[in-house]
Each structure stands twice: as structure tokens, then as C-alpha cells.
Design an enzyme around this catalytic site. Structure first.
Site, mmCIF file in Angstrom:
data_model
loop_
_atom_site.group_PDB
_atom_site.id
_atom_site.type_symbol
_atom_site.label_atom_id
_atom_site.label_comp_id
_atom_site.label_asym_id
_atom_site.label_seq_id
_atom_site.Cartn_x
_atom_site.Cartn_y
_atom_site.Cartn_z
ATOM 1 C CG ASP A 64 -1.962 1.228 1.337
ATOM 2 O OD1 ASP A 64 -1.665 2.063 0.945
ATOM 3 O OD2 ASP A 64 -2.630 1.161 2.243
ATOM 4 C CE1 TYR A 155 -6.991 11.336 -9.123
ATOM 5 C CE2 TYR A 155 -7.746 12.978 -10.498
ATOM 6 C CZ TYR A 155 -7.093 11.920 -10.210
ATOM 7 O OH TYR A 155 -6.423 11.387 -11.443
ATOM 8 C CE LYS A 159 -3.711 12.048 -9.431
ATOM 9 N NZ LYS A 159 -2.637 11.136 -9.430
HETATM 10 N N1 LIG Z 1 -7.201 7.446 -16.696
HETATM 11 C C1 LIG Z 1 -7.023 8.520 -16.681
HETATM 12 O O1 LIG Z 1 -8.000 9.208 -17.438
HETATM 13 C C2 LIG Z 1 -6.229 9.435 -15.755
HETATM 14 C C3 LIG Z 1 -6.406 10.798 -15.838
HETATM 15 C C4 LIG Z 1 -5.455 11.474 -15.086
HETATM 16 C C5 LIG Z 1 -4.552 11.027 -14.100
HETATM 17 N N2 LIG Z 1 -4.573 9.801 -14.023
HETATM 18 C C6 LIG Z 1 -3.729 9.190 -12.900
HETATM 19 O O2 LIG Z 1 -2.938 8.264 -13.482
HETATM 20 C C7 LIG Z 1 -2.601 7.331 -12.559
HETATM 21 C C8 LIG Z 1 -2.921 5.750 -13.062
HETATM 22 O O3 LIG Z 1 -4.492 5.864 -13.138
HETATM 23 P P1 LIG Z 1 -5.453 4.753 -13.959
HETATM 24 O O4 LIG Z 1 -6.534 5.207 -14.713
HETATM 25 O O5 LIG Z 1 -4.246 3.670 -14.548
HETATM 26 O O6 LIG Z 1 -6.006 3.690 -12.616
HETATM 27 P P2 LIG Z 1 -6.450 2.619 -12.262
HETATM 28 O O7 LIG Z 1 -7.623 2.665 -11.271
HETATM 29 O O8 LIG Z 1 -6.954 1.972 -13.511
HETATM 30 O O9 LIG Z 1 -5.236 1.806 -11.518
HETATM 31 C C9 LIG Z 1 -4.558 2.339 -10.374
HETATM 32 C C10 LIG Z 1 -3.879 1.230 -9.919
HETATM 33 O O10 LIG Z 1 -3.185 1.684 -8.642
HETATM 34 C C11 LIG Z 1 -3.407 0.718 -7.710
HETATM 35 N N3 LIG Z 1 -3.548 1.212 -6.294
HETATM 36 C C12 LIG Z 1 -4.596 1.904 -5.943
HETATM 37 N N4 LIG Z 1 -4.458 2.707 -4.604
HETATM 38 C C13 LIG Z 1 -3.108 1.694 -4.157
HETATM 39 C C14 LIG Z 1 -2.422 1.743 -2.950
HETATM 40 N N5 LIG Z 1 -2.634 2.383 -1.910
HETATM 41 N N6 LIG Z 1 -1.248 0.882 -3.218
HETATM 42 C C15 LIG Z 1 -0.744 0.603 -4.317
HETATM 43 N N7 LIG Z 1 -1.552 0.575 -5.258
HETATM 44 C C16 LIG Z 1 -2.636 1.181 -5.344
HETATM 45 C C17 LIG Z 1 -4.518 0.159 -8.058
HETATM 46 O O11 LIG Z 1 -4.851 -1.246 -7.437
HETATM 47 C C18 LIG Z 1 -4.586 -0.008 -9.435
HETATM 48 O O12 LIG Z 1 -4.016 -1.176 -9.956
HETATM 49 C C19 LIG Z 1 -3.358 7.639 -11.221
HETATM 50 O O13 LIG Z 1 -2.474 8.366 -10.516
HETATM 51 C C20 LIG Z 1 -4.222 8.438 -11.729
HETATM 52 O O14 LIG Z 1 -4.666 9.517 -10.625
HETATM 53 C C21 LIG Z 1 -5.521 8.785 -14.924
#
Ligand SMILES: NC(=O)c1ccc[n+]([C@@H]2O[C@H](COP(=O)([O-])OP(=O)(O)OC[C@H]3O[C@@H](n4cnc5c(N)ncnc54)[C@H](O)[C@@H]3O)[C@@H](O)[C@H]2O)c1
Length: 252
Positions: A64, A155, A159
Site C-alpha cells: 500500500d 483529487y 494532484k
Molecule cells: N485514466 C485517466 O484518465 C487518468 C487521468 C488523469 C490522471 N490519471 C492518473 O494516472 C494514474 C493511473 O491511473 P489509472 O487510470 O491507470 O487508474 P486505475 O484505477 O486503473 O489503476 C490504478 C492502480 O493503482 C493501484 N492502487 C490504488 N491504490 C493503491 C495503493 N494504496 N497502493 C498500491 N497500489 C494502489 C490499483 O490497485 C490499480 O492497479 C493515477 O495516479 C491517476 O490518478 C489517470
């Protein structure tokens, strides 16, 4: 595939799905030894099998990111095993969207803990080692929401925190050959985006100047560039990878 990461050790948090998984696959395909950390044990096992079968080098760790002891133990174990950490990708993230009056203490604390504090723990853990070696690349995940987004106070605050953390890490690492940058994705097709309110999603897609949702590969392309030796003169940058949505008004 280009093997520019051959011999390098790359750490990816939140690598069990979505953008983290796309980046883990890509770094492995480019020759890196990838250490993926996530709290989703089942998905971690699957990706370890998949990448190893494809001839890549990957090790998964259940942790975590909001717990400093777990991050410290992971980073220590990787240094013991590999003798080096070249790249840290602070990617783990969660959303708990609500208007401000409805964000409970837990939804605030959890979002800050995973998205911001987790990245801080990661950077704090790798810096001594990177400074000692005189080389390092840190790429953290901000979001287009860092400028503010309706229903995302927790969030957006986390960020925006990534922006300050990244720029400060860039200053503190600069004399030791370490760069720190962040990626601010727009709308990218992942399980996180799929969990978003469908009406909000449709409205947002209509505002993307390039007219479509991004693919995880778009983010992996940016990450392998920012984390490369070639990007050595780029530090403290927040790179929008968002189809232009961060530019602002896109009324057609
Ligand atoms: N997908 C988008 O459109 C988008 C847009 C802007 C920013 N982001 C950022 O990009 C990053 C990845 O996003 P994503 O869309 O792949 O999200 P996702 O939810 O698909 O994947 C996130 C991963 O992080 C893991 N995770 C969550 N909490 C955790 C913890 N406490 N310890 C360890 N692992 C943990 C989850 O198990 C998951 O595998 C994030 O930081 C997100 O905020 C994504």
C-alpha cells in the site's frame, strides 16, 4: 523494440492495471528489469506471468503506497537485489469523487494518502540511493484535474500537490543527476475512467480538442521518454498528455 532500458531497474507503483500496467509492459519490452508494486495481489500475479512469458524481466510486490514502512521495505529490497534503481514511476492513484460538502474525512484522507503522500514516500525512499549513484529519473502522476475540477476537491488537491512535490524534487535532485517530472493525463481509457459517472465522461470527451479519449500507450510513450537518459535536460516539468483539453475552451 528499442532496448534502451537494458540493464536499468524501473519501479512502477500501481502497476497491476491501467496506466501502470501499460508502462510496466513497455519498460519491460524496452529491456528494463521492472519492479511493480500494487495492492491488487491477484492482478500482480497475472502480469508477472504475462511479462515473464513474453521474455521480460518483472518482479511484483504487494504493498500500500500510503504506508511508508511498506515503501521503504520495497525500495530497500530492490536495491539489495538489483544494486540500482534508475527510475521511479509514482503512478498509484484513486478517486473518491463528491462535492466538497459531501467529502467525508476518510474520502479526503485516502485520496491524499494514495495520490500524494504515496508519491512523497516513494521519492523520499529512492533519493538517497539515486544521489549516491549520481543518476535518477522520477516520474509522478498528476492529472488534468490539478487545475481544479468539479466534484474532485480531494483529487485536485492531491494532484496539485504532485506539482509542488515534483518541482521541489527537481531542485533537490538536480546537482545529483536526478530529474523529477510529472505527467498530467487527460481522459485515458482505463478502469479508473470506466468508474467515472457516464454523463460527466460524455461531456468531457466532447471538450477534447483532438476529439477522442487517449490510450494507455499514449501515457507509456511519454513515460519512457521522460524516464530516459535522453530526457536528461528536462526537469520540473508537468507534461500534459491530454489531447489538448488542458488548453482550455474548445467551443466549435
Ligand atoms: N485514466 C485517466 O484518465 C487518468 C487521468 C488523469 C490522471 N490519471 C492518473 O494516472 C494514474 C493511473 O491511473 P489509472 O487510470 O491507470 O487508474 P486505475 O484505477 O486503473 O489503476 C490504478 C492502480 O493503482 C493501484 N492502487 C490504488 N491504490 C493503491 C495503493 N494504496 N497502493 C498500491 N497500489 C494502489 C490499483 O490497485 C490499480 O492497479 C493515477 O495516479 C491517476 O490518478 C489517470
Amino acid at each position: 523494440m528499442n532496448h534502451r532500458y537494458y540493464g536499468q531497474t524501473v519501479l512502477v507503483t500501481g502497476g497491476a492495471q491501467g496506466l501502470g500496467l501499460a508502462m510496466a509492459r513497455r519498460f519491460a519490452a524496452e529491456g528494463a528489469t521492472v519492479h511493480v508494486a500494487d495492492r491488487n495481489t491477484e492482478a500482480l500475479e497475472e502480469i508477472e506471468t504475462e511479462i515473464t512469458r513474453g521474455g521480460g524481466r518483472v518482479q511484483s510486490h504487494r504493498l500500500d503506497v500510503g504506508r511508508s514502512r511498506e515503501i521503504d521495505a520495497w525500495v530497500g529490497a530492490v536495491v539489495d537485489r538489483e544494486g540500482r534503481i534508475d527510475v521511479l514511476i509514482n503512478n498509484a492513484g484513486i478517486i473518491r469523487d463528491e462535492r466538497i460538502e459531501r467529502i467525508g474525512d476518510e474520502a479526503w484522507d485516502d485520496v491524499i494518502a494514495v495520490n500524494l503522500t504515496g508519491a512523497f514516500y516513494g521519492i523520499r525512499a529512492v533519493l538517497p540511493h539515486m544521489k549516491e549513484r549520481g543518476y535518477g529519473r522520477i516520474v509522478s502522476f498528476s492529472s488534468m484535474s490539478w487545475r481544479g475540477n468539479f466534484g474532485q476537491a480531494n483529487y485536485a488537491a492531491a494532484k496539485a500537490g504532485i506539482v509542488g512535490l515534483t518541482r521541489t524534487a527537481a531542485l533537490e535532485g538536480a546537482r545529483s543527476g536526478i530529474t523529477a517530472n510529472a505527467i498530467a493525463p487527460g481522459l485515458i481509457e482505463t478502469p479508473m475512467l470506466a468508474s467515472m459517472n457516464a454523463a460527466a465522461r460524455t461531456k468531457l470527451v466532447g471538450r477534447v480538442p483532438l476529439g477522442h479519449i487517449g490510450d494507455p500507450a499514449d501515457i507509456a510513450n511519454a513515460a519512457v521518454f521522460l524516464a530516459s537518459r535522453e530526457a536528461g535536460y528536462i526537469t520540473g516539468v508537468i507534461l500534459d498528455v491530454d489531447g489538448g483539453i488542458g488548453i482550455g475552451s474548445s467551443v466549435r
